[in-house]
Enzyme design. Structure first.
Site, PDB file in Angstrom:
ATOM      1  N   SER A 278       0.833  -1.208   0.000  1.00 24.65           N
ATOM      2  CA  SER A 278       0.000   0.000   0.000  1.00 24.65           C
ATOM      3  C   SER A 278       0.863   1.253   0.000  1.00 24.65           C
ATOM      4  O   SER A 278       2.064   1.216   0.253  1.00 24.65           O
ATOM      5  CB  SER A 278      -0.927   0.011   1.222  1.00 24.65           C
ATOM      6  OG  SER A 278      -0.245   0.464   2.361  1.00 24.65           O
ATOM      7  N   CYS A 279       0.220   2.372  -0.230  1.00 28.43           N
ATOM      8  CA  CYS A 279       0.920   3.657  -0.280  1.00 28.43           C
ATOM      9  C   CYS A 279       1.282   4.181   1.096  1.00 28.43           C
ATOM     10  O   CYS A 279       1.976   5.175   1.220  1.00 28.43           O
ATOM     11  CB  CYS A 279       0.064   4.684  -1.012  1.00 28.43           C
ATOM     12  SG  CYS A 279      -1.477   5.050  -0.135  1.00 28.43           S
TER      13      CYS A 279
END
Length: 109
Positions: A10-11
């Site tokens: 994920s970011c």
């Protein structure tokens, strides 16, 4: 043999429950645009998500000028995919690097 560990693709924003968990303290970039707080706060309203309005199921990324004018918005089931679509559009339009534009990404908080 190395031990087991958890990692994520994920970011860094996905899965966070509070804004304090993603807050970053940094100095402004030299020569960068200084955006009024009200302009930044209004960017999500400028995303104009037509499909989200009908379905409630899509994320959006918008590319804005430093004055808050929408240049491009794209929707997708994944916010990262919406971002990829905006960057692809910007490449075709000759706007890369994106400086001094501003990106706004939808979220679920």
């Amino acid at each position: 043999m190395p031990g087991s560990f958890f990692t994520s693709s994920s970011c860094g924003v996905c899965g966070k429950g509070a804004i304090e968990e993603v807050a970053v303290a940094s100095r402004p970039l030299p020569g960068g645009p200084v955006l009024p707080r009200a302009l930044v706060a209004g960017l999500p309203d400028g995303l104009r998500q037509p499909t989200f309005a009908r379905t409630g199921g899509l994320h959006a990324t918008g590319l804005f000028t430093p004055e808050g004018e929408l240049a491009c918005v794209r929707e997708d089931v994944g916010r990262h995919n919406a971002m990829d679509k905006v960057v692809g559009w910007a490449l075709r339009e000759g706007l890369v690097p994106l400086w001094p534009h501003v990106l706004c990404v939808s979220g679920r908080l």
